[in-house]
Design an enzyme around this catalytic site. Structure first.
Site, mmCIF file in Angstrom:
data_model
loop_
_atom_site.group_PDB
_atom_site.id
_atom_site.type_symbol
_atom_site.label_atom_id
_atom_site.label_comp_id
_atom_site.label_asym_id
_atom_site.label_seq_id
_atom_site.Cartn_x
_atom_site.Cartn_y
_atom_site.Cartn_z
ATOM 1 N N SER A 141 0.299 24.153 -1.713
ATOM 2 C CA SER A 141 0.958 24.309 -1.364
ATOM 3 C C SER A 141 1.122 25.326 -2.322
ATOM 4 O O SER A 141 -0.088 25.550 -3.302
ATOM 5 C CB SER A 141 2.468 23.122 -2.458
ATOM 6 O OG SER A 141 3.233 24.234 -2.541
ATOM 7 N N TYR A 155 6.186 18.159 -7.850
ATOM 8 C CA TYR A 155 6.237 18.744 -6.672
ATOM 9 C C TYR A 155 4.148 19.599 -6.493
ATOM 10 O O TYR A 155 3.732 18.855 -6.179
ATOM 11 C CB TYR A 155 6.916 19.400 -5.485
ATOM 12 C CG TYR A 155 6.098 20.186 -4.445
ATOM 13 C CD1 TYR A 155 6.052 18.884 -3.215
ATOM 14 C CD2 TYR A 155 5.505 21.062 -3.839
ATOM 15 C CE1 TYR A 155 5.042 19.613 -2.121
ATOM 16 C CE2 TYR A 155 5.287 21.617 -3.015
ATOM 17 C CZ TYR A 155 5.461 21.058 -2.090
ATOM 18 O OH TYR A 155 4.344 21.336 -0.379
#
Length: 249
Positions: A141, A155
C-alpha cells in the site's frame, strides 16, 4: 515473459476480483481463492462465459489458516501442472488508534496483512524454488511509506512490514529466475474503502487495477500505482512533517 498460470488470493472481491477479470481478458489461466466461495463461483461463471478458452479454478481459503495456505497452493499447482505467478493480495483494514479498546481488530489486521502474507510467500517460494522459476507479487500500500493514525495505524505498519519482506526476498533471489514485485496502490476504490466518500485522487477499481496489472506484467521490483500522483507523492511523503500526516489520515 507471459506467465500463463496465475494464482490470486483474496480474489472474491475488490482488487483481487478485478485483477482476475483483467488477467483472464489477457488469456491467463487462473487459480482463485478466498473465504467467500459463493463469490468465486459467480466470478468463475462470468469469466467462463466471457473467456471460454481460459481455465479458472477456485478453492476456499482463509489465509489465516496457515497450513491451509500451503495445501491450497500445492493443490492448485498439481491441478494446473505449474504456477507461473502468485499474487499475495488477501488483506484487511480493521482497527483504530492504539489504546482505544480495539486490540482484537488491530491484531486481526496485523496477522492477516503480515503473518498470513508471510505464509503465502513461504508457500509460493517453495513452489518456485522447486520449479526454479516464477513471479511472486505482493500487494502492499502507499501507506507503507509512513506511519498513519486512527484506522490506518496498524494497517500502514503491516503494509510497511510486507514491503520490507518483499525487498528482503528480492535481495535473497538476486541472480535467480525467480522474480519478486511489490505493488503499492494509492487510493483505488474497492470493498475495503467503500465507505470512504471524499478522498483526493481516488480512482475507480478498473482504472486502478489496470495500472496494477501493467506494473505486474513489467515485473518491476517496486511500483506505486496509478503513477500519477503516487510515484511523485512517495518522495514528498518521506519528508513530510508529522503535522501533515495528522491531516491526511
Amino acid at each position: 515473459m507471459f506467465r500463463q498460470n496465475i494464482l490470486i488470493t483474496g480474489a472474491s472481491s475488490g482488487l483481487g476480483r478485478e485483477m482476475a477479470r483483467q488477467f483472464a481478458q489477457k488469456g491467463h489461466n487462473l487459480a482463485l481463492c478466498a473465504r467467500r466461495v459463493e463469490n468465486l463461483e459467480e466470478l468463475k461463471n462470468q469469466l467462463h462465459q466471457q473467456y471460454p478458452d481460459v481455465t479458472v479454478l477456485i478453492k476456499s481459503l482463509d489465509v489465516n489458516q496457515h497450513e491451509q495456505v500451503f495445501t491450497v497452493f500445492r493443490e492448485f499447482e498439481q491441478a494446473l501442472g505449474k504456477l507461473d505467478r502468485i499474487i499475495v493480495n488477501a488483506g484487511m483494514g480493521k482497527g483504530a488508534s492504539i489504546g482505544t479498546g480495539y486490540f482484537e481488530a488491530n491484531k486481526q489486521t496485523a496477522v492477516t496483512n503480515f503473518v498470513s502474507a508471510l505464509a503465502q510467500c513461504e508457500a509460493a517460494l517453495e513452489i518456485f524454488r522447486k520449479q526454479n522459476e516464477g513471479h511472486l507479487v505482493t500487494i502492499s500500500s502507499f501507506s507503507a511509506i509512513r506511519g498513519f493514525r486512527r484506522a490506518l495505524n496498524v494497517y500502514a505498519a503491516s503494509k510497511a512490514a510486507l514491503s520490507s519482506l518483499s525487498e528482503g526476498m528480492q535481495v535473497d533471489l538476486i541472480g535467480t529466475p525467480i522474480k519478486v514485485t511489490c505493488i503499492h496502490p494509492g487510493f483505488i476504490r474497492s470493498e475495503i474503502n467503500e465507505k470512504v466518500k471524499k478522498v483526493p485522487f481516488m480512482v475507480d477499481t478498473e482504472t486502478g487495477v489496470k495500472a496494477m496489472v501493467k506494473a505486474i506484467d513489467k515485473e518491476v521490483a517496486k511500483a506505486f500505482v496509478p503513477a500519477w500522483p503516487w510515484a511523485l507523492m512517495r518522495f514528498i511523503m518521506k519528508i513530510a512533517p508529522l503535522s501533515w500526516l495528522a491531516k491526511m489520515s
